[in-house]
Design a protein around this motif. Structure first.
Motif, PDB file in Angstrom:
ATOM      1  N   PHE B 143      72.406   9.858 -14.563  1.00  0.00           N
ATOM      2  CA  PHE B 143      71.101  10.094 -13.837  1.00  0.00           C
ATOM      3  C   PHE B 143      70.404   8.526 -13.542  1.00  0.00           C
ATOM      4  CE2 PHE B 143      70.396  14.612 -15.335  1.00  0.00           C
ATOM      5  CZ  PHE B 143      71.376  14.754 -14.600  1.00  0.00           C
ATOM      6  N   ASP B 144      69.905   8.493 -12.186  1.00  0.00           N
ATOM      7  CA  ASP B 144      69.000   6.468 -12.175  1.00  0.00           C
ATOM      8  C   ASP B 144      68.195   7.056 -13.262  1.00  0.00           C
ATOM      9  OD1 ASP B 144      67.294   8.363 -10.317  1.00  0.00           O
ATOM     10  OD2 ASP B 144      68.459   7.527  -9.042  1.00  0.00           O
ATOM     11  N   ALA B 145      66.875   6.348 -13.620  1.00  0.00           N
ATOM     12  CA  ALA B 145      66.438   5.724 -13.817  1.00  0.00           C
ATOM     13  C   ALA B 145      65.223   6.849 -13.367  1.00  0.00           C
ATOM     14  CB  ALA B 145      65.742   4.589 -14.035  1.00  0.00           C
ATOM     15  N   THR B 146      64.896   7.019 -12.062  1.00  0.00           N
ATOM     16  CA  THR B 146      63.777   7.758 -11.639  1.00  0.00           C
ATOM     17  C   THR B 146      63.626   9.434 -12.226  1.00  0.00           C
ATOM     18  OG1 THR B 146      63.787   6.562  -9.655  1.00  0.00           O
ATOM     19  CG2 THR B 146      62.451   8.534  -9.725  1.00  0.00           C
ATOM     20  N   HIS B 147      65.749   9.628 -13.113  1.00  0.00           N
ATOM     21  CA  HIS B 147      65.628  10.844 -12.468  1.00  0.00           C
ATOM     22  C   HIS B 147      65.791  11.166 -14.236  1.00  0.00           C
ATOM     23  CE1 HIS B 147      68.318  14.488 -11.601  1.00  0.00           C
ATOM     24  NE2 HIS B 147      68.020  15.022 -12.377  1.00  0.00           N
ATOM     25  N   ARG B 148      65.714  10.187 -14.919  1.00  0.00           N
ATOM     26  CA  ARG B 148      65.683  10.482 -16.805  1.00  0.00           C
ATOM     27  C   ARG B 148      64.156  10.594 -16.725  1.00  0.00           C
ATOM     28  NH1 ARG B 148      69.599   6.366 -16.045  1.00  0.00           N
ATOM     29  NH2 ARG B 148      68.865   4.737 -17.176  1.00  0.00           N
ATOM     30  N   TYR B 149      63.300   9.753 -15.596  1.00  0.00           N
ATOM     31  CA  TYR B 149      61.780   9.171 -16.589  1.00  0.00           C
ATOM     32  C   TYR B 149      61.686  11.140 -16.289  1.00  0.00           C
ATOM     33  CZ  TYR B 149      57.103   9.045 -16.072  1.00  0.00           C
ATOM     34  OH  TYR B 149      55.207   8.310 -15.856  1.00  0.00           O
ATOM     35  N   LEU B 150      61.991  11.087 -15.299  1.00  0.00           N
ATOM     36  CA  LEU B 150      61.237  13.033 -14.488  1.00  0.00           C
ATOM     37  C   LEU B 150      61.908  14.061 -15.754  1.00  0.00           C
ATOM     38  CD1 LEU B 150      62.089  12.909 -11.054  1.00  0.00           C
ATOM     39  CD2 LEU B 150      59.275  13.158 -12.249  1.00  0.00           C
ATOM     40  N   ASN B 151      63.306  13.814 -16.381  1.00  0.00           N
ATOM     41  CA  ASN B 151      63.329  14.552 -17.325  1.00  0.00           C
ATOM     42  C   ASN B 151      62.725  14.294 -18.519  1.00  0.00           C
ATOM     43  OD1 ASN B 151      65.617  15.771 -15.643  1.00  0.00           O
ATOM     44  ND2 ASN B 151      67.061  14.651 -16.835  1.00  0.00           N
ATOM     45  N   PHE B 152      62.232  13.033 -19.382  1.00  0.00           N
ATOM     46  CA  PHE B 152      61.724  12.558 -20.319  1.00  0.00           C
ATOM     47  C   PHE B 152      59.854  13.388 -20.520  1.00  0.00           C
ATOM     48  CE2 PHE B 152      57.785  10.016 -21.677  1.00  0.00           C
ATOM     49  CZ  PHE B 152      58.400  10.067 -22.844  1.00  0.00           C
ATOM     50  N   ARG B 153      59.779  13.341 -18.921  1.00  0.00           N
ATOM     51  CA  ARG B 153      58.318  13.747 -18.746  1.00  0.00           C
ATOM     52  C   ARG B 153      58.081  15.860 -19.420  1.00  0.00           C
ATOM     53  NH1 ARG B 153      54.483  11.304 -14.345  1.00  0.00           N
ATOM     54  NH2 ARG B 153      55.958  12.873 -13.054  1.00  0.00           N
ATOM     55  N   LYS B 154      59.525  16.397 -18.945  1.00  0.00           N
ATOM     56  CA  LYS B 154      59.294  17.401 -18.574  1.00  0.00           C
ATOM     57  C   LYS B 154      59.955  17.805 -20.639  1.00  0.00           C
ATOM     58  CE  LYS B 154      61.751  19.224 -15.278  1.00  0.00           C
ATOM     59  NZ  LYS B 154      62.643  19.643 -14.117  1.00  0.00           N
ATOM     60  N   ALA B 155      61.033  16.988 -21.147  1.00  0.00           N
ATOM     61  CA  ALA B 155      61.191  17.012 -22.303  1.00  0.00           C
ATOM     62  C   ALA B 155      60.347  16.542 -23.620  1.00  0.00           C
ATOM     63  CB  ALA B 155      62.756  16.229 -22.956  1.00  0.00           C
ATOM     64  N   TYR B 156      58.924  15.738 -22.865  1.00  0.00           N
ATOM     65  CA  TYR B 156      58.053  15.577 -24.466  1.00  0.00           C
ATOM     66  C   TYR B 156      57.305  15.794 -22.847  1.00  0.00           C
ATOM     67  CZ  TYR B 156      62.518  13.338 -26.428  1.00  0.00           C
ATOM     68  OH  TYR B 156      63.535  12.746 -27.150  1.00  0.00           O
ATOM     69  N   PRO B 157      56.244  16.731 -23.287  1.00  0.00           N
ATOM     70  CA  PRO B 157      55.348  16.533 -22.199  1.00  0.00           C
ATOM     71  C   PRO B 157      53.836  16.173 -22.374  1.00  0.00           C
ATOM     72  CG  PRO B 157      55.682  18.540 -23.242  1.00  0.00           C
ATOM     73  CD  PRO B 157      56.660  17.544 -23.418  1.00  0.00           C
ATOM     74  N   GLU B 158      54.367  15.877 -23.930  1.00  0.00           N
ATOM     75  CA  GLU B 158      52.788  15.138 -24.488  1.00  0.00           C
ATOM     76  C   GLU B 158      52.628  13.947 -25.491  1.00  0.00           C
ATOM     77  OE1 GLU B 158      55.680  15.921 -27.390  1.00  0.00           O
ATOM     78  OE2 GLU B 158      55.483  17.077 -26.034  1.00  0.00           O
ATOM     79  N   ALA B 159      53.944  13.371 -25.673  1.00  0.00           N
ATOM     80  CA  ALA B 159      54.658  12.652 -25.983  1.00  0.00           C
ATOM     81  C   ALA B 159      53.699  10.933 -24.696  1.00  0.00           C
ATOM     82  CB  ALA B 159      56.003  11.557 -25.922  1.00  0.00           C
ATOM     83  N   GLU B 160      53.956  11.491 -24.206  1.00  0.00           N
ATOM     84  CA  GLU B 160      53.406  10.409 -22.691  1.00  0.00           C
ATOM     85  C   GLU B 160      52.707   9.538 -23.086  1.00  0.00           C
ATOM     86  OE1 GLU B 160      54.449  11.071 -18.403  1.00  0.00           O
ATOM     87  OE2 GLU B 160      54.635   9.188 -18.189  1.00  0.00           O
ATOM     88  N   GLN B 161      51.232  10.798 -23.308  1.00  0.00           N
ATOM     89  CA  GLN B 161      50.146  10.329 -23.342  1.00  0.00           C
ATOM     90  C   GLN B 161      49.672   9.232 -24.805  1.00  0.00           C
ATOM     91  OE1 GLN B 161      49.148  11.254 -20.714  1.00  0.00           O
ATOM     92  NE2 GLN B 161      50.126  12.979 -20.146  1.00  0.00           N
ATOM     93  N   GLN B 162      50.254   9.393 -25.784  1.00  0.00           N
ATOM     94  CA  GLN B 162      50.695   8.686 -27.044  1.00  0.00           C
ATOM     95  C   GLN B 162      50.992   7.485 -27.542  1.00  0.00           C
ATOM     96  OE1 GLN B 162      51.848  13.230 -28.473  1.00  0.00           O
ATOM     97  NE2 GLN B 162      49.946  12.254 -30.150  1.00  0.00           N
ATOM     98  N   ILE B 163      52.055   7.083 -26.583  1.00  0.00           N
ATOM     99  CA  ILE B 163      52.503   6.368 -27.063  1.00  0.00           C
ATOM    100  C   ILE B 163      52.959   5.410 -25.457  1.00  0.00           C
ATOM    101  CG2 ILE B 163      54.142   7.225 -28.711  1.00  0.00           C
ATOM    102  CD1 ILE B 163      56.434   7.384 -26.657  1.00  0.00           C
ATOM    103  N   PRO B 164      53.083   3.877 -26.214  1.00  0.00           N
ATOM    104  CA  PRO B 164      52.947   2.658 -25.096  1.00  0.00           C
ATOM    105  C   PRO B 164      53.854   2.952 -24.132  1.00  0.00           C
ATOM    106  CG  PRO B 164      52.470   1.638 -27.132  1.00  0.00           C
ATOM    107  CD  PRO B 164      52.842   3.147 -27.293  1.00  0.00           C
ATOM    108  N   GLN B 165      53.515   2.785 -22.646  1.00  0.00           N
ATOM    109  CA  GLN B 165      54.681   2.932 -21.751  1.00  0.00           C
ATOM    110  C   GLN B 165      55.954   2.135 -21.653  1.00  0.00           C
ATOM    111  OE1 GLN B 165      53.648   2.398 -17.209  1.00  0.00           O
ATOM    112  NE2 GLN B 165      52.855   4.032 -17.600  1.00  0.00           N
ATOM    113  N   TYR B 166      55.898   0.939 -22.453  1.00  0.00           N
ATOM    114  CA  TYR B 166      56.940   0.157 -23.218  1.00  0.00           C
ATOM    115  C   TYR B 166      58.062   0.573 -23.848  1.00  0.00           C
ATOM    116  CZ  TYR B 166      53.951  -1.623 -26.813  1.00  0.00           C
ATOM    117  OH  TYR B 166      52.969  -2.017 -28.248  1.00  0.00           O
ATOM    118  N   HIS B 167      57.166   1.541 -24.629  1.00  0.00           N
ATOM    119  CA  HIS B 167      58.123   2.577 -25.848  1.00  0.00           C
ATOM    120  C   HIS B 167      59.301   3.309 -24.799  1.00  0.00           C
ATOM    121  CE1 HIS B 167      57.704   0.224 -29.293  1.00  0.00           C
ATOM    122  NE2 HIS B 167      56.353   0.782 -29.273  1.00  0.00           N
TER     123      HIS B 167
END
Lengths: 189, 189
Positions: B143-167
């Motif tokens: 998967f390309d990075a865009t796709h992986r990012y979308l998967n990330f948001r599904k897999a860790y819906p809460e994490a995105e708010q709690q940790i810096p984007q660079y992580h």
DNA sequence: GAAACCTCTTGACATAGGTAAAGAAATCAG
DNA sequence: CTGATTTCTTTACCTATGTCAAGAGGTTTC
């Protein structure tokens, strides 16, 4: 036979070994023939005595990605499908003529109840393939394609002569074009 | 407690469970503190009850790569170091305040001899983390990075708010710059 | 509230690597 | 040996992503 390879992580009792070995029967895999195809449910595990086998994934667009190369001596088979009982996401295909030993996975796991040492063996085995995967992950994440290619040549010195470059490129995660460019740069220097 | 999570792959006998649970003691990990540092030999395994922990590798040039994110509920620890007894190649650090349960790994493995069901548990556990790794491998490869990012948001819906984007970017295998560009494109459409 | 710090975005530029197509070289089949 | 097929290299062009640097918002600290 492959006992020393089999037991590299943990030694089995003689009686256990006898039962295990009796599950394996010899076979051959002709070049280009498949050990398992995507969509099938894996039933057998195998030991690769000679030859090279690739495990690959076919993308939506028909392109293939070589996820893993098995070079003898090595175990192979679709562990994920064996473990989960779900259809294989990957196919495995011989890239050279190969001699193999095949065993039914269910018969193998049935021995766990009577042979606790075999269960321990399998725990250690699973742990070790996990660590291997982690190492491949690190490679892909941290090294560039040139570096990975050099590592490949160290890890599979014979394979390079035996299989087409585009399979190597695919395993490295790059196009044949790019591998060719890398090779040119390396020989230039 | 975490029994249901613990036993998701295999149920233990009551007596075994009692012995296992007695090995765990509660602890906290403050934000930014380390559970294990690269170079140390891992001795403990842990269960993450709340919070987010990252496992990361520090490259020669000092840059960091987030190999894994643990989001509660989850087990964590440097399995590779625990299994092999070799120094950890990675560090693990809390990205938020975290509540955890910690157990000595040697004490845990010592139970295998008297509790075959625990050894079976660990076999299945090792098999399942292997399959997980394989899935992550597929993601990164196909998967390309865009796709992986979308998967990330599904897999860790809460994490995105709690940790810096660079992580998150580091875990996705891209630079913060690139993640920012991807996010812009996604909101634009 | 101002200063210091941290995080995210944006722009300019560089590069690794992708795609497509053509030709060269090697291998295979009859 | 010869024609067909497969594999490898090369060129031209394109894209995703990297690096660096600047600036805009936030947050924290005193």
């Amino acid at each position: 036979m492959f006992r020393s390879f089999f037991e590299q992580h943990y030694s089995l009792k003689e009686t256990t070994w006898q039962q295990v070995i009796s599950l394996f029967s010899p076979a051959t895999l002709d070049k280009n023939s498949f050990f398992i195809r995507e969509g099938e449910i894996a039933r057998t595990m195998a030991f690769l005595e000679s030859g090279i086998v690739r495990g690959f994934y076919r993308k939506d667009n028909g392109e293939e990605y070589n996820k893993v190369l098995f070079s003898a001596p090595s175990f192979f088979g679709d562990y994920a499908s064996l473990i989960s009982g779900r259809p294989a996401l990957f196919s495995q295909q011989a890239l050279t003529d190969a001699r193999i030993w095949v065993a039914d996975y269910r018969q193998f796991t049935r021995l766990y109840d009577t042979c606790p040492d075999l269960e321990r063996f399998s725990r250690k085995w699973a742990e070790s393939i996990f660590v291997q995967k982690e190492q491949r992950e690190i490679e892909l994440a941290l090294f560039d394609a040139t570096h990975r290619y050099l590592n490949f040549r160290k890890a599979y010195p014979e394979a390079e002569q035996q299989i087409p470059q585009y399979h190597i490129a695919s395993w490295l995660g790059i196009s044949p074009t790019q591998l060719s460019r890398i090779r040119r740069k390396l020989t230039a220097s």
